[in-house]
Design a protein around this motif. Structure first.
Motif, PDB file in Angstrom:
ATOM      1  N   VAL A   1       0.560  -1.481   0.026  1.00  0.00           N
ATOM      2  CA  VAL A   1       0.089   0.023  -0.073  1.00  0.00           C
ATOM      3  C   VAL A   1       1.117   1.417   0.150  1.00  0.00           C
ATOM      4  CG1 VAL A   1      -1.663   1.376   1.461  1.00  0.00           C
ATOM      5  CG2 VAL A   1      -2.588  -1.370   1.296  1.00  0.00           C
ATOM      6  N   LEU A   2       1.773   0.881   0.929  1.00  0.00           N
ATOM      7  CA  LEU A   2       2.913   2.110   0.644  1.00  0.00           C
ATOM      8  C   LEU A   2       3.129   2.437  -0.405  1.00  0.00           C
ATOM      9  CD1 LEU A   2       3.958   4.638   2.566  1.00  0.00           C
ATOM     10  CD2 LEU A   2       6.057   3.010   2.884  1.00  0.00           C
ATOM     11  N   LEU A   3       4.119   1.629  -1.010  1.00  0.00           N
ATOM     12  CA  LEU A   3       4.285   1.781  -2.357  1.00  0.00           C
ATOM     13  C   LEU A   3       3.445   2.136  -3.404  1.00  0.00           C
ATOM     14  CD1 LEU A   3       6.346  -1.372  -3.143  1.00  0.00           C
ATOM     15  CD2 LEU A   3       7.701   0.640  -2.904  1.00  0.00           C
ATOM     16  N   LEU A   4       2.431   1.661  -3.325  1.00  0.00           N
ATOM     17  CA  LEU A   4       0.944   1.961  -4.307  1.00  0.00           C
ATOM     18  C   LEU A   4       1.101   3.486  -4.457  1.00  0.00           C
ATOM     19  CD1 LEU A   4      -1.510  -0.657  -4.279  1.00  0.00           C
ATOM     20  CD2 LEU A   4      -0.221   0.126  -6.303  1.00  0.00           C
ATOM     21  N   LEU A   5       1.073   4.123  -2.843  1.00  0.00           N
ATOM     22  CA  LEU A   5       0.873   5.893  -2.669  1.00  0.00           C
ATOM     23  C   LEU A   5       1.797   7.081  -3.389  1.00  0.00           C
ATOM     24  CD1 LEU A   5      -0.892   5.315   1.091  1.00  0.00           C
ATOM     25  CD2 LEU A   5      -2.201   6.082  -0.897  1.00  0.00           C
ATOM     26  N   ALA A   6       2.993   5.530  -2.406  1.00  0.00           N
ATOM     27  CA  ALA A   6       4.390   6.320  -3.504  1.00  0.00           C
ATOM     28  C   ALA A   6       4.270   6.942  -5.159  1.00  0.00           C
ATOM     29  CB  ALA A   6       5.745   6.058  -2.520  1.00  0.00           C
ATOM     30  N   ALA A   7       4.206   5.499  -5.519  1.00  0.00           N
ATOM     31  CA  ALA A   7       4.344   5.831  -6.972  1.00  0.00           C
ATOM     32  C   ALA A   7       2.960   6.278  -7.452  1.00  0.00           C
ATOM     33  CB  ALA A   7       4.132   4.245  -7.799  1.00  0.00           C
ATOM     34  N   GLY A   8       1.659   6.484  -6.582  1.00  0.00           N
ATOM     35  CA  GLY A   8       0.850   7.524  -6.967  1.00  0.00           C
ATOM     36  C   GLY A   8       1.544   9.264  -6.784  1.00  0.00           C
ATOM     37  N   ILE A   9       1.767   9.454  -6.420  1.00  0.00           N
ATOM     38  CA  ILE A   9       2.184  11.082  -6.022  1.00  0.00           C
ATOM     39  C   ILE A   9       3.232  11.047  -7.187  1.00  0.00           C
ATOM     40  CG2 ILE A   9       3.859  12.645  -4.353  1.00  0.00           C
ATOM     41  CD1 ILE A   9       1.931  10.999  -1.974  1.00  0.00           C
ATOM     42  N   VAL A  10       4.099   9.964  -7.129  1.00  0.00           N
ATOM     43  CA  VAL A  10       5.174  10.059  -7.951  1.00  0.00           C
ATOM     44  C   VAL A  10       4.564   9.987  -9.546  1.00  0.00           C
ATOM     45  CG1 VAL A  10       7.660   9.432  -9.584  1.00  0.00           C
ATOM     46  CG2 VAL A  10       6.938   9.317  -6.806  1.00  0.00           C
ATOM     47  N   PHE A  11       3.768   9.452  -9.873  1.00  0.00           N
ATOM     48  CA  PHE A  11       3.008   9.490 -11.412  1.00  0.00           C
ATOM     49  C   PHE A  11       2.365  10.716 -12.086  1.00  0.00           C
ATOM     50  CE2 PHE A  11       0.518   7.455 -14.758  1.00  0.00           C
ATOM     51  CZ  PHE A  11       1.007   7.450 -15.621  1.00  0.00           C
ATOM     52  N   GLY A  12       1.570  10.658 -10.586  1.00  0.00           N
ATOM     53  CA  GLY A  12       0.707  11.960 -10.811  1.00  0.00           C
ATOM     54  C   GLY A  12       1.148  13.353 -10.619  1.00  0.00           C
ATOM     55  N   ALA A  13       2.679  13.529  -9.987  1.00  0.00           N
ATOM     56  CA  ALA A  13       3.946  14.434 -10.432  1.00  0.00           C
ATOM     57  C   ALA A  13       4.154  14.834 -11.738  1.00  0.00           C
ATOM     58  CB  ALA A  13       4.773  14.598  -9.300  1.00  0.00           C
ATOM     59  N   ALA A  14       4.262  13.761 -11.851  1.00  0.00           N
ATOM     60  CA  ALA A  14       5.087  13.618 -13.759  1.00  0.00           C
ATOM     61  C   ALA A  14       3.629  13.702 -14.874  1.00  0.00           C
ATOM     62  CB  ALA A  14       5.656  12.094 -14.317  1.00  0.00           C
ATOM     63  N   VAL A  15       2.816  13.751 -14.543  1.00  0.00           N
ATOM     64  CA  VAL A  15       1.721  13.747 -15.159  1.00  0.00           C
ATOM     65  C   VAL A  15       1.466  15.469 -15.006  1.00  0.00           C
ATOM     66  CG1 VAL A  15      -0.697  13.697 -16.243  1.00  0.00           C
ATOM     67  CG2 VAL A  15       0.215  11.851 -15.382  1.00  0.00           C
ATOM     68  N   ILE A  16       1.043  16.219 -14.423  1.00  0.00           N
ATOM     69  CA  ILE A  16       0.337  17.205 -14.179  1.00  0.00           C
ATOM     70  C   ILE A  16       1.641  18.275 -14.632  1.00  0.00           C
ATOM     71  CG2 ILE A  16       0.627  19.474 -12.309  1.00  0.00           C
ATOM     72  CD1 ILE A  16      -0.382  17.576 -11.070  1.00  0.00           C
ATOM     73  N   LYS A  17       3.114  18.248 -14.537  1.00  0.00           N
ATOM     74  CA  LYS A  17       4.457  18.470 -14.737  1.00  0.00           C
ATOM     75  C   LYS A  17       4.643  18.787 -16.999  1.00  0.00           C
ATOM     76  CE  LYS A  17       9.091  18.888 -14.930  1.00  0.00           C
ATOM     77  NZ  LYS A  17      10.761  18.074 -14.377  1.00  0.00           N
ATOM     78  N   ARG A  18       4.048  17.089 -17.667  1.00  0.00           N
ATOM     79  CA  ARG A  18       4.034  17.247 -18.431  1.00  0.00           C
ATOM     80  C   ARG A  18       2.556  17.510 -19.101  1.00  0.00           C
ATOM     81  NH1 ARG A  18       1.430  12.642 -22.304  1.00  0.00           N
ATOM     82  NH2 ARG A  18       2.049  13.351 -24.256  1.00  0.00           N
ATOM     83  N   ALA A  19       1.364  18.099 -18.757  1.00  0.00           N
ATOM     84  CA  ALA A  19       0.673  18.485 -18.836  1.00  0.00           C
ATOM     85  C   ALA A  19       0.802  20.313 -19.009  1.00  0.00           C
ATOM     86  CB  ALA A  19      -0.837  18.194 -17.942  1.00  0.00           C
ATOM     87  N   GLY A  20       1.006  20.792 -18.022  1.00  0.00           N
ATOM     88  CA  GLY A  20       1.376  21.640 -17.415  1.00  0.00           C
ATOM     89  C   GLY A  20       2.629  22.902 -18.378  1.00  0.00           C
ATOM     90  N   ARG A  21       3.630  21.994 -19.264  1.00  0.00           N
ATOM     91  CA  ARG A  21       4.603  22.807 -20.308  1.00  0.00           C
ATOM     92  C   ARG A  21       3.692  22.220 -20.785  1.00  0.00           C
ATOM     93  NH1 ARG A  21      10.072  18.813 -19.138  1.00  0.00           N
ATOM     94  NH2 ARG A  21      10.485  20.040 -17.233  1.00  0.00           N
ATOM     95  N   ARG A  22       2.718  20.933 -22.088  1.00  0.00           N
ATOM     96  CA  ARG A  22       2.140  21.629 -23.015  1.00  0.00           C
ATOM     97  C   ARG A  22       1.164  22.443 -22.978  1.00  0.00           C
ATOM     98  NH1 ARG A  22      -1.089  15.893 -24.855  1.00  0.00           N
ATOM     99  NH2 ARG A  22      -2.801  17.257 -23.714  1.00  0.00           N
TER     100      ARG A  22
END
Length: 196
Positions: free
Chosen positions: A47-68
């Motif tokens: 569960v801890l790994l799932l939560l950490a992966a969600g935070i990292v992946f969500g930050a990458a998606v937001i960063k990519r969408a913001g750049r676009r």
């Protein structure tokens, strides 16, 4: 003696304001319950790994969408008339430039801890889902703008968009219905045009 009826000028609370706190509380309880179920089945470390992966992946998606979104804004500003290197005709926005808002929302939902929010965030990463939600939001906004009362902000925006699409300023004078004219201010002379 009070009768329990509201005065005619008082407005009742909307349904959204009434039920939103209850919906948020139910969503939080559901997320916590699902996390405990997953922790019992797969272990707390998973569960801890799932939560950490969600935070990292969500930050990458937001960063990519913001750049676009920033790149699309820069390209739009460069295509405006009067800008150096502007094209004479306006090009349509490419299909991949739409949906940045829903893409950022998907990244935010991935960053929020929980299983339901992660599933909703992953669903918003699918282009077909973003397209359908975008069309629904556009139709809903158009419906609300048409239903707006005359004289509102949306009505003024619509009139400005219809009558002056190029944004040029037309010089003139104000003629009042009572026949009086506004006296010119002494510190103002004739104004030069704003556009060449």
């Amino acid at each position: 003696m009070t009768t329990g009826t509201r005065p005619p000028t008082a407005r009742g609370r909307s349904r959204v304001r009434t039920y939103l706190p209850l919906a948020v509380a139910a969503w939080a309880v559901l997320e916590i319950w699902l996390l405990t179920v997953v922790a019992d089945a797969a272990g707390g470390f998973t569960v801890l790994l799932l939560l950490a992966a969600g935070i990292v992946f969500g930050a990458a998606v937001i960063k990519r969408a913001g750049r676009r979104a920033f790149r699309n804004l820069t390209e739009t500003l460069q295509r405006m008339p009067g800008q150096p290197g502007a094209a004479p005709e306006q090009a349509e926005t490419p299909a991949d430039s739409r949906g940045n808002g829903f893409l950022m929302l998907g990244g935010l939902l991935l960053m929020i801890p929980g299983i339901v929010s992660d599933v909703a965030g992953l669903a918003l990463l699918v282009p077909a889902v973003r397209t359908r939600l975008g069309r629904y939001a556009e139709r809903s906004l158009e419906r609300r703008m048409r239903a707006a009362s005359p004289g509102s902000f949306s009505d003024a925006f619509q009139q400005a968009r219809i009558h002056r699409p190029d944004g040029k300023v037309v010089q003139g004078e104000v003629i009042r219905p009572d026949g009086g004219q506004q006296a010119p201010r002494p510190d103002e002379g004739p104004r030069p045009p704003l556009t060449p």
